[in-house]
Design an enzyme around this catalytic site. Structure first.
Site, PDB file in Angstrom:
ATOM      1  N   CYS A   1       0.838  -1.199   0.000  1.00 45.49           N
ATOM      2  CA  CYS A   1       0.000   0.000   0.000  1.00 45.49           C
ATOM      3  C   CYS A   1       0.880   1.260   0.000  1.00 45.49           C
ATOM      4  O   CYS A   1       1.616   1.484  -0.952  1.00 45.49           O
ATOM      5  CB  CYS A   1      -0.956  -0.051   1.193  1.00 45.49           C
ATOM      6  SG  CYS A   1      -2.311   1.121   1.041  1.00 45.49           S
TER       7      CYS A   1
ATOM      8  N   GLU B   1      -0.952  -8.478   5.240  1.00 43.83           N
ATOM      9  CA  GLU B   1      -1.038  -8.569   6.709  1.00 43.83           C
ATOM     10  C   GLU B   1      -2.480  -8.571   7.203  1.00 43.83           C
ATOM     11  O   GLU B   1      -2.732  -8.916   8.353  1.00 43.83           O
ATOM     12  CB  GLU B   1      -0.241  -7.414   7.346  1.00 43.83           C
ATOM     13  CG  GLU B   1      -0.948  -6.070   7.423  1.00 43.83           C
ATOM     14  CD  GLU B   1      -1.041  -5.319   6.100  1.00 43.83           C
ATOM     15  OE1 GLU B   1      -0.667  -5.900   5.061  1.00 43.83           O
ATOM     16  OE2 GLU B   1      -1.505  -4.166   6.104  1.00 43.83           O
TER      17      GLU B   1
ATOM     18  N   HIS C   1      -3.092  -5.773   0.913  1.00 46.00           N
ATOM     19  CA  HIS C   1      -2.571  -5.907   2.273  1.00 46.00           C
ATOM     20  C   HIS C   1      -2.449  -7.379   2.679  1.00 46.00           C
ATOM     21  O   HIS C   1      -3.423  -7.946   3.183  1.00 46.00           O
ATOM     22  CB  HIS C   1      -3.530  -5.211   3.244  1.00 46.00           C
ATOM     23  CG  HIS C   1      -3.466  -3.723   3.183  1.00 46.00           C
ATOM     24  ND1 HIS C   1      -2.670  -2.981   4.015  1.00 46.00           N
ATOM     25  CD2 HIS C   1      -4.099  -2.837   2.366  1.00 46.00           C
ATOM     26  CE1 HIS C   1      -2.813  -1.689   3.727  1.00 46.00           C
ATOM     27  NE2 HIS C   1      -3.670  -1.579   2.731  1.00 46.00           N
TER      28      HIS C   1
END
Lengths: 91, 237
Positions: free
Chosen positions: B86, B205, B203
């Protein structure tokens, strides 16, 4: 020494922000609007003895940070102190 | 494998990455403040998402010239692994560690949604555990994710197989409708020519535990762990 940097998207890079503003203006009755692109103005005051010397320093600033060469072109213009005041007076 | 998670003023995914590395992968991890000029003893540096320095001027522009990024430049030149997600991807492009730039989404909307990614390149330390054409599901959350690069640079990306992820349908078809931000060629993630620096808008994560709705992001971390061999060099497939 005061100079003004104008940063604009390079030709061929789609300006979605400009397109949205353009649509809004057409909606407000500005049917004669042909094209509109949004850019940035960065006023810089640099410690330099002459406009060319200031221009050289600000050009370095543009290359290092102020403009992204992948997307943007820039021009550097000298600014007269009086024109800066005039701009403020308009606000 | 030791991880460093870089924190700028305005970073927001740092704690998520830290959590995944320490609590899900059980690997050592530390935060690295943006003023640091020395990364210390790490194998992989993560540039998380967020709004570094408020994204003033352009997304990632100021962060891309910060002291820690200069340290990352040296680290990457020596073959160190760098993962930018990002805002981290935007920073890597602004720093010139990856080609191209990320522009305002074509739809003008901030997009926070789940996306499907088709894997184009499995010859990187980040994707070596994946199959070519595999479809991953990961969220995106950005307003400026439209990848842009000029034609010669795009040709280079293709020639060196640097396009890693592309936005696709659940079946893996790369279509205009599957492109959430108008990205060139549906590009969602690329690597540098050496393959040790990955930038991606999605993302990983936020897709690393079933409780948050998916674990496909974990596959990237597992690929990374698998790529570290005992003598400290990194394997490609």
């Amino acid at each position: 020494m005061k100079v003004r940097v104008l940063v604009r998207l390079r030709p061929g890079i789609m300006d979605v922000q400009g397109a949205a503003v353009q649509r809004a203006l057409v909606g407000l009755g500005f049917g004669d609007l042909r094209d509109l692109r949004v850019g940035k103005v960065i006023d810089v005051d640099v410690d330099a003895s002459s406009v060319p010397a200031a221009r050289v320093r600000v050009d370095e600033m543009c290359k290092k940070l102020l403009a992204n060469p992948v997307l943007e072109d820039y021009t550097i213009e000298p600014v007269e102190a009086s024109s800066l005041e005039a701009t403020s007076a308009l606000r | 494998m030791k991880f460093g998670v870089v924190v700028f003023p305005g970073t927001w995914s740092d704690c998520d990455f830290h959590h995944v590395v320490s609590e899900v992968l059980h690997q050592p991890v530390k935060y690295v403040w943006h003023r640091e000029r020395d990364l210390g003893d790490v194998d992989c540096v993560i540039l998380p998402g967020g709004f570094s320095y408020g994204d003033y001027l352009r997304a990632g522009a100021v962060a891309g010239r910060s002291p820690v990024v200069e340290a990352i430049r040296d680290f990457a030149a020596k073959g160190g692994l760098v993962l930018g997600s990002c805002n981290g991807f935007q920073i890597l492009c602004e720093a010139g560690l990856l080609p191209g730039a990320l522009l305002r989404n074509e739809c003008l909307q901030y997009r926070c949604q789940s996306t499907h990614l088709v894997v184009d390149n499995v010859d990187t330390p980040f994707t070596r555990g994946l199959r070519p054409g595999q479809v991953l599901t990961m969220p995106i959350s950005h307003g400026e994710g439209k990848y842009q690069v000029d034609a010669p640079a795009l040709a280079q990306l293709r020639e060196h197989h640097q396009i890693v992820f592309r936005y696709a349908t659940a079946e893996g078809a790369v279509t205009r409708a599957a492109n959430p931000n108008g990205s060139l060629e549906n590009i969602a993630g690329i690597v540098n020519e050496a393959g040790n620096v990955l930038g991606m808008m999605p993302h990983p994560e936020r897709a690393a535990e079933a409780v948050v709705g998916g674990t496909d992001g974990l596959l990237l971390f597992q690929s990374l762990l698998g790529s570290l061999v005992e003598d400290g060099t990194f394997l490609k497939r």
